[in-house]
Design a protein around this motif. Structure first.
Motif, PDB file in Angstrom:
ATOM      1  N   THR A 755       0.824  -1.207   0.000  1.00  7.64           N
ATOM      2  CA  THR A 755       0.000   0.000   0.000  1.00  7.64           C
ATOM      3  C   THR A 755       0.857   1.256   0.000  1.00  7.64           C
ATOM      4  N   LYS A 756       2.109   1.143   0.457  1.00 10.30           N
ATOM      5  CA  LYS A 756       2.995   2.296   0.485  1.00 10.30           C
ATOM      6  C   LYS A 756       3.372   2.753  -0.923  1.00 10.30           C
ATOM      7  N   GLN A 757       3.188   1.879  -1.905  1.00 10.66           N
ATOM      8  CA  GLN A 757       3.558   2.208  -3.280  1.00 10.66           C
ATOM      9  C   GLN A 757       2.363   2.636  -4.130  1.00 10.66           C
ATOM     10  N   LEU A 758       1.231   2.872  -3.493  1.00 12.77           N
ATOM     11  CA  LEU A 758       0.064   3.336  -4.242  1.00 12.77           C
ATOM     12  C   LEU A 758       0.215   4.816  -4.573  1.00 12.77           C
ATOM     13  N   ASP A 759       0.001   5.158  -5.841  1.00 11.30           N
ATOM     14  CA  ASP A 759      -0.014   6.557  -6.262  1.00 11.30           C
ATOM     15  C   ASP A 759      -1.435   7.090  -6.126  1.00 11.30           C
ATOM     16  N   ALA A 760      -1.573   8.403  -5.947  1.00  5.96           N
ATOM     17  CA  ALA A 760      -2.903   8.993  -5.775  1.00  5.96           C
ATOM     18  C   ALA A 760      -2.924  10.408  -6.324  1.00  5.96           C
ATOM     19  N   SER A 761      -4.117  10.834  -6.768  1.00  3.05           N
ATOM     20  CA  SER A 761      -4.304  12.184  -7.302  1.00  3.05           C
ATOM     21  C   SER A 761      -5.734  12.621  -7.039  1.00  3.05           C
ATOM     22  N   TYR A 762      -5.964  13.922  -7.147  1.00  2.00           N
ATOM     23  CA  TYR A 762      -7.315  14.461  -7.018  1.00  2.00           C
ATOM     24  C   TYR A 762      -7.474  15.554  -8.068  1.00  2.00           C
ATOM     25  N   GLY A 763      -8.732  15.913  -8.371  1.00  2.00           N
ATOM     26  CA  GLY A 763      -8.938  16.965  -9.363  1.00  2.00           C
ATOM     27  C   GLY A 763     -10.387  17.097  -9.770  1.00  2.00           C
ATOM     28  N   ILE A 764     -10.591  17.712 -10.912  1.00  2.00           N
ATOM     29  CA  ILE A 764     -11.925  17.957 -11.467  1.00  2.00           C
ATOM     30  C   ILE A 764     -11.951  17.444 -12.891  1.00  2.00           C
ATOM     31  N   SER A 765     -13.098  16.901 -13.313  1.00  2.00           N
ATOM     32  CA  SER A 765     -13.191  16.270 -14.627  1.00  2.00           C
ATOM     33  C   SER A 765     -14.492  16.653 -15.311  1.00  2.00           C
ATOM     34  N   LEU A 766     -14.428  16.808 -16.627  1.00  2.00           N
ATOM     35  CA  LEU A 766     -15.599  17.083 -17.464  1.00  2.00           C
ATOM     36  C   LEU A 766     -15.758  15.945 -18.461  1.00  2.00           C
ATOM     37  N   ALA A 780      -5.834  17.408 -12.926  1.00  2.00           N
ATOM     38  CA  ALA A 780      -5.494  16.566 -11.788  1.00  2.00           C
ATOM     39  C   ALA A 780      -4.208  17.035 -11.120  1.00  2.00           C
ATOM     40  N   GLN A 781      -4.134  16.767  -9.827  1.00  2.00           N
ATOM     41  CA  GLN A 781      -2.944  17.089  -9.041  1.00  2.00           C
ATOM     42  C   GLN A 781      -2.514  15.837  -8.271  1.00  2.00           C
ATOM     43  N   PRO A 782      -1.418  15.185  -8.668  1.00  2.00           N
ATOM     44  CA  PRO A 782      -0.919  14.054  -7.875  1.00  2.00           C
ATOM     45  C   PRO A 782      -0.495  14.527  -6.488  1.00  2.00           C
ATOM     46  N   PHE A 783      -0.868  13.778  -5.463  1.00  2.00           N
ATOM     47  CA  PHE A 783      -0.464  14.153  -4.113  1.00  2.00           C
ATOM     48  C   PHE A 783       0.254  13.009  -3.395  1.00  2.00           C
ATOM     49  N   ARG A 784       0.347  11.877  -4.062  1.00  2.00           N
ATOM     50  CA  ARG A 784       1.138  10.773  -3.517  1.00  2.00           C
ATOM     51  C   ARG A 784       1.842  10.087  -4.676  1.00  2.00           C
ATOM     52  N   THR A 785       3.169  10.098  -4.669  1.00  2.00           N
ATOM     53  CA  THR A 785       3.947   9.579  -5.796  1.00  2.00           C
ATOM     54  C   THR A 785       5.076   8.686  -5.300  1.00  2.00           C
ATOM     55  N   GLN A 786       5.676   7.966  -6.255  1.00  2.00           N
ATOM     56  CA  GLN A 786       6.832   7.111  -6.001  1.00  2.00           C
ATOM     57  C   GLN A 786       8.059   7.720  -6.681  1.00  2.00           C
ATOM     58  N   PRO A 787       9.250   7.284  -6.314  1.00  2.00           N
ATOM     59  CA  PRO A 787      10.452   7.797  -6.980  1.00  2.00           C
ATOM     60  C   PRO A 787      10.391   7.626  -8.486  1.00  2.00           C
ATOM     61  N   GLY A 788      10.701   8.675  -9.196  1.00  2.00           N
ATOM     62  CA  GLY A 788      10.685   8.640 -10.653  1.00  2.00           C
ATOM     63  C   GLY A 788       9.358   9.019 -11.280  1.00  2.00           C
ATOM     64  N   ASP A 789       8.278   9.085 -10.468  1.00  2.00           N
ATOM     65  CA  ASP A 789       6.957   9.404 -11.033  1.00  2.00           C
ATOM     66  C   ASP A 789       6.874  10.827 -11.551  1.00  2.00           C
ATOM     67  N   SER A 790       7.696  11.716 -11.019  1.00  2.00           N
ATOM     68  CA  SER A 790       7.606  13.122 -11.418  1.00  2.00           C
ATOM     69  C   SER A 790       7.861  13.316 -12.905  1.00  2.00           C
ATOM     70  N   HIS A 791       8.611  12.385 -13.536  1.00  2.00           N
ATOM     71  CA  HIS A 791       8.866  12.496 -14.969  1.00  2.00           C
ATOM     72  C   HIS A 791       7.592  12.285 -15.794  1.00  2.00           C
ATOM     73  N   TYR A 792       6.585  11.652 -15.185  1.00  2.00           N
ATOM     74  CA  TYR A 792       5.404  11.236 -15.953  1.00  2.00           C
ATOM     75  C   TYR A 792       4.135  11.944 -15.499  1.00  2.00           C
ATOM     76  N   GLU A 793       4.264  12.964 -14.656  1.00  2.00           N
ATOM     77  CA  GLU A 793       3.078  13.702 -14.223  1.00  2.00           C
ATOM     78  C   GLU A 793       2.515  14.542 -15.365  1.00  2.00           C
ATOM     79  N   GLU A 794       1.185  14.651 -15.397  1.00  2.00           N
ATOM     80  CA  GLU A 794       0.512  15.364 -16.486  1.00  2.00           C
ATOM     81  C   GLU A 794      -0.744  15.996 -15.901  1.00  2.00           C
ATOM     82  N   ARG A 795      -0.714  17.301 -15.655  1.00  2.00           N
ATOM     83  CA  ARG A 795      -1.799  17.971 -14.933  1.00  2.00           C
ATOM     84  C   ARG A 795      -3.099  18.005 -15.743  1.00  2.00           C
ATOM     85  N   ILE A 796      -3.006  18.404 -16.999  1.00  2.00           N
ATOM     86  CA  ILE A 796      -4.196  18.506 -17.846  1.00  2.00           C
ATOM     87  C   ILE A 796      -4.180  17.349 -18.840  1.00  2.00           C
TER      88      ILE A 796
END
Length: 804
Positions: A755-766, A780-796
């Motif tokens: 469970t410590k390796q679960l990624d999570a995000s929150y946001g609004i969707s249409l 979306a805004q990721p609020f729980r990530t793992q090492p290296g995940d920052s390379h693959y974040e995509e807000r919109i």
């Protein structure tokens, strides 16, 4: 005025009758006809040859001809014993024009005018035109437009014709400047007016039009006001009066409603009388809503009556009545509630009659019906039948009604009236997603092939890394009990190396064929099974493809993987809508894989459970959970150990069947398929082993700086979503907006889950059903990530267009 008009008409009729002695009519001649035939006049004339004509009978004949509205003048004369009738025909309406109307559609206006005889080709009647003028003004008054004027222009044309031009000047809607409730003490104006359609101007009035006065809206609001109080114990509440005044310029409305709240009443006793078919069931229904000691609630009483009627209707009592008789004790402030049940005759269905299905065979509709001929009437079965017919997708509208069979008291016919729509399509589409890039698709499909209800389709799809061609055929009613049989053939090719570090660098091409079997268990659940074969050719690239994948392929010893495929799936679907559900849910479980004799023998389980709950105020809560797990079986002789494969142990789960996480339809806020295990391409020149990513997910490789996602044999995903009741999106079938939280990830195998390796995000969707296809936009805004995940974040993130 009516008496004066009657005297004038009597005088004119007397003047049009030439004074004569009674005589026997030897013949009748009609003068002045041009458009109306003599035969038509004779049909209305109460005089025949050979009859004796008196002055009174002549006046009666003139009245009869006037009442036809064909003539503006009628006179009678005598030439010997020949009766001469001289008429002047009313002009016919050659053209009817309506202009200036915006609130009421022209077609709707013309239909209404035609019903009262004012239409092109009809005889022109000035009195009818005056009535129309007043009726239109009344209709606009009901819409709050008190400055309206309706000006008729009548132009004489040749050949005794007229052209009518109705000029409508609608004016502006009168705005509500004040809305006052007088006499309320228990509740504030704000509480009472919360659900009113009428109100003074606010920031949303441009959309809701609540400040535009309408007598119909006001009447509905006063009914809501009464319900509001009576549902909270005020059993003798009353609206004493309501006054509506208008300003001299007819632009402002002032509304006042005087109310009498009365006292709060409690239920003292509840009586259930009459012919109780199922006493225990009926008592349980009433007790669930209305209990002694509770505050009186009119809605609860109505719910009780509806529940009793529903039970009786399902047992065949289609015309059951439940009368509510509340008895108020004003001294003790209690209400004695009596429900009197009258089931009536038990009804059975003689015939089910289909109308409007010019293309679809009756049998296709009949097999969806849960109400059978010759059985007792059941409202639940009829309601379910309507839903099943609507879900076919063949019809724009489905209307089911019942009619009594003449001469009987216990039989009805069920009339199913449908309006067909095209169930086939020739579609060319263009879509786009940040993962797949531009998507081109084309298909020919027919969901009601030759009116049989069978489904047939041929389609193709192309994106920057993926190409697919497939064809399918499915007969949903192979047998009488609803077993379906289908076939599917598919050719696909994917080159993941073109996606860079977003996906493991390799390519494959697959050919497959499968036959499917659908077995219904009930209206809500069914089983699907399939059996087929596939051939997948995998190409890896030295130095670019992660070494662990190359090792796996080398261990297999085959570039092309042959598989006998099979699957068994179960679904239980209670959603009230496929696109925009507000209640109900979906449970599904599928086991599929490669059967014995395949190059690699594997199995996998995929399950999902979701549900929608309306939580009040238009809000809808949605929860979803998904899990996927795969493994190999049998006597396969290779396994990965420290990045290499050794003999004597079974294969790992095949990487081309791995589960992936992340994306606009998964864990939002991350690029598609990028979460979970990642590996590097290339060999470390010092150790001779595969390059391993560091703590930040970097590879420090000359080929790829970032590690490549390869997915895993185990995946979990959870979503919590709240759909919002936005006033400018009242039609949720077209668009929905939600707040969400996603959590999930993919793992190498079940043992690697944490469970410590679960990624999570929150946001609004249409979600929008655009003309080009479904459109999904997420912020979306990721609020729980793992090492290296920052390379693959995509807000919109967004995707649109249909994929075949």
């Amino acid at each position: 005025m009516k008496r004066i008009a009657a005297l004038i008409l009597l005088a004119s009729l007397s003047a049009n009758v030439l004074a004569f002695e009674p005589f026997v009519v030897s013949d009748i001649r009609i003068d002045g006809l041009s458009r109306i035939s003599a035969g038509t006049v004779y049909n209305y004339l109460p005089i025949s040859k050979g009859e004796r004509l008196t002055t009174d009978e002549a006046q009666r004949a003139i009245r009869a001809l006037y009442q036809t509205n064909f003539f503006s003048d009628v006179e009678m004369d005598r030439q010997g014993n020949i009766l001469v009738i001289k008429v002047v025909e009313r002009p016919s309406i050659a053209k009817l024009t309506i202009r200036g109307n915006h609130d009421i559609k022209t077609d709707d206006l013309k239909k209404g005018l035609k019903s009262i005889g004012l239409a092109e080709g009809q005889t022109f009647d000035r009195l009818a035109l005056d009535r129309v003028q007043q009726e239109l003004i009344t209709q606009y008054y009901n819409r709050g437009k008190y400055n309206v004027s309706v000006i008729p222009h009548v132009t004489r044309l040749d050949r005794n014709r007229v052209a009518i031009d109705l000029e409508i000047r609608e004016g502006k809607v009168a705005k509500i400047k004040e809305l006052n409730i007088v006499g309320n003490h228990a509740f504030t104006d704000k509480q009472i007016e919360k659900n009113f359609e009428s109100g003074t101007t606010n920031w949303m009035s441009w959309y809701s039009k609540n400040d535009q006065y309408s007598s119909d809206k006001l009447s509905g609001d006063l009914t809501k006001l009464q319900s509001y109080y009576m549902d909270r114990g005020y059993a003798d509440f009353a609206v004493d009066s309501s006054q509506v005044t208008i300003s001299p310029d007819k632009q402002a409305m002032y509304i006042t409603a005087d109310v009498k709240e009365g006292a709060i009443y409690k239920v003292s006793k509840v009586h259930l009388l009459g012919d109780l078919i199922l006493p225990k069931v009926m008592h349980s229904i009433v007790n669930a809503w209305v209990k002694p000691g509770n505050l009186f609630n009119r809605q609860a009483v109505e719910n009780s009556t509806k529940g009793i009627k529903a039970v009786l209707a399902d047992m065949g009592y289609a015309y059951a009545k439940v009368d509510t008789i509340p008895k108020l004790d004003k001294k003790n402030r209690t209400v004695d509630v009596t429900l009197y049940v009258q089931p009536g005759h038990r009804i059975y269905v003689r015939r089910v009659i289909f109308q409007g299905n010019t293309h679809t065979e009756d049998e296709v509709l009949r097999r969806e019906m849960r109400q059978l001929e010759g059985s007792w009437y059941s409202q639940a079965a009829i309601d379910r039948s309507k839903i099943r017919l609507q879900r076919l997708g063949f019809f724009k509208k489905v209307k089911i009604s019942k009619t009594r069979v003449p001469g009987t008291v216990d039989q009805v016919d069920i009339n199913v009236k449908v309006e067909e729509q095209s169930a086939g399509s020739l579609m060319f589409g263009v879509g786009y997603s940040q993962y797949s890039g531009m998507i081109l698709s084309g298909s020919v499909s027919e969901n009601n092939f030759l009116g049989t209800g069978d489904r047939f389709s041929v389609g193709a799809q192309r994106s920057n890394y993926y190409t697919q061609i497939n064809a399918s055929y499915y007969n949903p009613a192979l047998t009488e009990n609803g077993i379906g049989l289908g076939y599917n053939v598919s050719l696909s090719k994917a080159d993941y190396s073109s996606l860079g570090s977003q996906y493991a660098s390799y390519s494959n091409s697959t050919r497959s064929f499968a036959t499917t079997l659908g077995i219904p268990i009930s209206d809500f659940q069914g089983i699907n099974m399939s059996l087929g074969l596939s051939s997948t050719k995998i190409n890896t690239y030295s130095g670019y493809t992660p070494q662990v994948l190359i090792d796996y392929q080398n261990a297999i010893g085959h570039q092309t993987i042959h598989s006998w495929t099979g699957s068994v799936g179960w679904t239980y679907d209670t959603r009230n809508s496929y696109w925009a559900a507000t209640r109900g849910g979906l449970l599904s479980a599928t086991v599929d894989g490669a059967l014995p004799g395949s190059t690699v023998q594997y199995w996998r389980f995929t399950g999902e459970a979701n549900h929608y709950w309306p939580v009040g105020g238009g809000f809808v809560l949605y929860l979803d959970g998904q899990v996927g797990y795969g493994n190999t079986y049998g006597n396969q002789t290779y396994s990965r150990t420290f990045g290499q494969y050794v003999a004597g142990q079974k294969y790992d789960y095949p990487f081309w069947q791995n589960y992936y996480a992340g994306g606009v339809r998964d864990v939002r806020g991350f690029q598609d398929n990028t979460l979970g295990p990642r590996v590097c391409a290339g060999i470390n020149s010092t150790t001779g082993k595969a390059v391993q990513p560091d703590a930040n997910g970097n590879c420090n490789s000359s080929y790829y700086y970032y590690a490549q996602p390869i997915g895993g044999a185990f995946k979990v995903l959870g979503t919590a979503e709240v759909y919002l009741p936005l006033p400018f999106l009242k039609n949720i079938d077209t668009a929905r907006v939600s707040l969400f939280m996603d959590v999930g990830n993919a793992y190498r195998n079940f043992q690697s889950f944490s469970t410590k390796q679960l990624d999570a995000s929150y946001g609004i969707s249409l979600h929008w059903r655009a003309p080009i296809g479904p459109l999904i936009i997420s912020l979306a805004q990721p609020f729980r990530t793992q090492p290296g995940d920052s390379h693959y974040e995509e807000r919109i993130q967004f995707t649109f267009g249909s994929q075949f």
